[in-house]
Design a protein around this motif. Structure first.
Motif, PDB file in Angstrom:
ATOM      1  N   GLY A  81       0.813  -1.204   0.000  1.00 12.15           N
ATOM      2  CA  GLY A  81       0.000   0.000   0.000  1.00 12.15           C
ATOM      3  C   GLY A  81       0.845   1.251   0.000  1.00 12.15           C
ATOM      4  O   GLY A  81       2.071   1.212  -0.161  1.00 12.15           O
ATOM      5  N   ALA A  82       0.189   2.396   0.228  1.00 11.23           N
ATOM      6  CA  ALA A  82       0.881   3.685   0.192  1.00 11.23           C
ATOM      7  C   ALA A  82       1.984   3.772   1.236  1.00 11.23           C
ATOM      8  O   ALA A  82       3.086   4.259   0.958  1.00 11.23           O
ATOM      9  CB  ALA A  82      -0.131   4.812   0.389  1.00 11.23           C
ATOM     10  N   SER A  83       1.700   3.291   2.446  1.00 15.00           N
ATOM     11  CA  SER A  83       2.718   3.389   3.504  1.00 15.00           C
ATOM     12  C   SER A  83       3.946   2.559   3.172  1.00 15.00           C
ATOM     13  O   SER A  83       5.078   2.961   3.450  1.00 15.00           O
ATOM     14  CB  SER A  83       2.131   2.946   4.849  1.00 15.00           C
ATOM     15  N   GLY A  84       3.735   1.395   2.564  1.00 11.93           N
ATOM     16  CA  GLY A  84       4.865   0.565   2.155  1.00 11.93           C
ATOM     17  C   GLY A  84       5.686   1.234   1.060  1.00 11.93           C
ATOM     18  O   GLY A  84       6.916   1.163   1.060  1.00 11.93           O
ATOM     19  N   ALA A  85       4.990   1.902   0.132  1.00 12.13           N
ATOM     20  CA  ALA A  85       5.693   2.600  -0.937  1.00 12.13           C
ATOM     21  C   ALA A  85       6.531   3.748  -0.379  1.00 12.13           C
ATOM     22  O   ALA A  85       7.635   4.022  -0.868  1.00 12.13           O
ATOM     23  CB  ALA A  85       4.695   3.123  -1.964  1.00 12.13           C
ATOM     24  N   GLU A  86       6.010   4.417   0.632  1.00 10.91           N
ATOM     25  CA  GLU A  86       6.754   5.517   1.245  1.00 10.91           C
ATOM     26  C   GLU A  86       8.034   5.016   1.914  1.00 10.91           C
ATOM     27  O   GLU A  86       9.094   5.642   1.806  1.00 10.91           O
ATOM     28  CB  GLU A  86       5.867   6.239   2.251  1.00 10.91           C
ATOM     29  N   VAL A  87       7.928   3.892   2.606  1.00 11.30           N
ATOM     30  CA  VAL A  87       9.113   3.304   3.242  1.00 11.30           C
ATOM     31  C   VAL A  87      10.121   2.869   2.184  1.00 11.30           C
ATOM     32  O   VAL A  87      11.327   3.105   2.308  1.00 11.30           O
ATOM     33  CB  VAL A  87       8.706   2.106   4.124  1.00 11.30           C
ATOM     34  N   LEU A  88       9.625   2.230   1.134  1.00 12.63           N
ATOM     35  CA  LEU A  88      10.499   1.776   0.064  1.00 12.63           C
ATOM     36  C   LEU A  88      11.196   2.957  -0.608  1.00 12.63           C
ATOM     37  O   LEU A  88      12.387   2.886  -0.935  1.00 12.63           O
ATOM     38  CB  LEU A  88       9.691   0.986  -0.963  1.00 12.63           C
ATOM     39  N   ALA A  89      10.463   4.035  -0.796  1.00 13.67           N
ATOM     40  CA  ALA A  89      11.039   5.215  -1.444  1.00 13.67           C
ATOM     41  C   ALA A  89      12.248   5.734  -0.674  1.00 13.67           C
ATOM     42  O   ALA A  89      13.251   6.142  -1.271  1.00 13.67           O
ATOM     43  CB  ALA A  89       9.977   6.305  -1.569  1.00 13.67           C
ATOM     44  N   ARG A  90      12.168   5.708   0.628  1.00 14.26           N
ATOM     45  CA  ARG A  90      13.300   6.172   1.436  1.00 14.26           C
ATOM     46  C   ARG A  90      14.501   5.243   1.285  1.00 14.26           C
ATOM     47  O   ARG A  90      15.658   5.681   1.331  1.00 14.26           O
ATOM     48  CB  ARG A  90      12.885   6.289   2.900  1.00 14.26           C
ATOM     49  N   ALA A  91      14.232   3.961   1.106  1.00 14.15           N
ATOM     50  CA  ALA A  91      15.332   2.990   0.954  1.00 14.15           C
ATOM     51  C   ALA A  91      15.994   3.096  -0.410  1.00 14.15           C
ATOM     52  O   ALA A  91      17.183   2.797  -0.555  1.00 14.15           O
ATOM     53  CB  ALA A  91      14.799   1.578   1.170  1.00 14.15           C
ATOM     54  N   LEU A  92      15.261   3.535  -1.417  1.00 17.99           N
ATOM     55  CA  LEU A  92      15.786   3.568  -2.777  1.00 17.99           C
ATOM     56  C   LEU A  92      17.003   4.472  -2.915  1.00 17.99           C
ATOM     57  O   LEU A  92      17.871   4.241  -3.768  1.00 17.99           O
ATOM     58  CB  LEU A  92      14.696   4.027  -3.757  1.00 17.99           C
ATOM     59  N   SER A  93      17.079   5.484  -2.091  1.00 19.26           N
ATOM     60  CA  SER A  93      18.216   6.402  -2.181  1.00 19.26           C
ATOM     61  C   SER A  93      19.542   5.717  -1.880  1.00 19.26           C
ATOM     62  O   SER A  93      20.610   6.237  -2.212  1.00 19.26           O
ATOM     63  CB  SER A  93      18.018   7.587  -1.227  1.00 19.26           C
ATOM     64  N   GLN A  94      19.474   4.540  -1.251  1.00 15.78           N
ATOM     65  CA  GLN A  94      20.678   3.783  -0.920  1.00 15.78           C
ATOM     66  C   GLN A  94      20.992   2.716  -1.965  1.00 15.78           C
ATOM     67  O   GLN A  94      21.859   1.868  -1.747  1.00 15.78           O
ATOM     68  CB  GLN A  94      20.499   3.110   0.451  1.00 15.78           C
ATOM     69  N   LEU A  95      20.291   2.776  -3.092  1.00 15.54           N
ATOM     70  CA  LEU A  95      20.481   1.776  -4.146  1.00 15.54           C
ATOM     71  C   LEU A  95      20.879   2.467  -5.449  1.00 15.54           C
ATOM     72  O   LEU A  95      20.159   2.436  -6.450  1.00 15.54           O
ATOM     73  CB  LEU A  95      19.190   0.968  -4.350  1.00 15.54           C
ATOM     74  N   PRO A  96      22.044   3.085  -5.491  1.00 15.28           N
ATOM     75  CA  PRO A  96      22.435   3.892  -6.660  1.00 15.28           C
ATOM     76  C   PRO A  96      22.656   3.088  -7.932  1.00 15.28           C
ATOM     77  O   PRO A  96      22.654   3.656  -9.028  1.00 15.28           O
ATOM     78  CB  PRO A  96      23.742   4.551  -6.194  1.00 15.28           C
ATOM     79  N   ALA A  97      22.843   1.776  -7.814  1.00 11.75           N
ATOM     80  CA  ALA A  97      23.106   0.947  -8.997  1.00 11.75           C
ATOM     81  C   ALA A  97      21.824   0.422  -9.635  1.00 11.75           C
ATOM     82  O   ALA A  97      21.873  -0.218 -10.690  1.00 11.75           O
ATOM     83  CB  ALA A  97      24.014  -0.228  -8.633  1.00 11.75           C
ATOM     84  N   LEU A  98      20.656   0.703  -9.034  1.00  9.55           N
ATOM     85  CA  LEU A  98      19.396   0.113  -9.490  1.00  9.55           C
ATOM     86  C   LEU A  98      19.068   0.533 -10.921  1.00  9.55           C
ATOM     87  O   LEU A  98      19.043   1.720 -11.252  1.00  9.55           O
ATOM     88  CB  LEU A  98      18.263   0.538  -8.553  1.00  9.55           C
TER      89      LEU A  98
END
Length: 217
Positions: free
Chosen positions: A147-164
């Motif tokens: 859901g939306a809350s999960g997407a928000e948490v994931l969005a914060r984690a994405l900044s630590q995945l520069p190779a994605l």
């Protein structure tokens, strides 16, 4: 037609000719136990035909099995679980088990978790572990009840995945709020080439947010 009690499986274990192991069968215990001996395995795929009680036997503890594959680059878990008390698919309890494993696989480049039941709660558990996968190039979380809350948490984690390079979140209940959070994270993914957000209940507000972020990629 095969008899019901006949073992059906497809697996590649030749260390010289292939680096991939596909497990897609009912009676998998024996071959699962052999995976740990294949130290050169680079890609491991498990799908829904591996029944839950087989995957969660004590001797098949994935917390010990997966770190024993030092060359593993791609892990694919489709409609399976790693936790004996969990549901038939990877739910928040199974996500907690996976969160213990992922930091021990820093070389991982692909993580595919299609068609499970991770949900927003499971994403909260996984997020910290994902940030430790600095070499991750592909993240697939489609059809996971996020859901939306999960997407928000994931969005914060994405900044630590520069190779994605690939992010697939299709068939989730992300909505405009979650899409907005993801849009803010996208400029932090300079290598991103493929983004799939189809069937995520996006509305006009989410479309506008994404449209503003895409030119920055």
């Amino acid at each position: 037609m095969r008899p019901e009690n006949e073992k059906t499986y497809e697996t590649i274990t030749d260390r010289q000719e292939s680096k991939t192991i596909n497990i897609n069968f009912k009676d998998s215990e024996e071959l699962m136990l052999k995976i740990s001996q294949l130290e050169s395995c680079q890609r491991l795929r498990l799908n829904s035909n591996v029944t839950r009680h087989r995957l969660t036997q004590p001797q098949l503890d994935f917390r010990q099995l997966l770190p024993a594959l030092p060359e593993l680059q791609t892990l694919s878990l489709t409609s399976v679980n790693l936790d004996p008390a969990g549901a038939a698919t990877l739910d928040s309890a199974g996500a907690a088990t996976l969160a213990e494993i992922l930091p021990q696989l820093p070389q991982l480049e692909g993580l595919q978790l299609r068609s499970n039941s991770i949900g927003s709660q499971g994403i909260e558990v996984l997020a910290g572990a994902l940030t430790q996968l600095s070499q991750l190039k592909e993240l697939v979380l489609s059809n996971n009840q996020i859901g939306a809350s999960g997407a928000e948490v994931l969005a914060r984690a994405l900044s630590q995945l520069p190779a994605l390079k690939k992010l697939e979140l299709k068939v989730n209940q992300i909505g405009d709020q979650g899409e907005g959070a993801l849009a803010e994270a996208l400029p932090q993914l300079p290598q991103l080439e493929e983004l799939n957000l189809s069937h995520t209940q996006i509305g006009d507000q989410g479309v506008v947010a994404l449209a503003g972020a895409l030119p920055q990629l």
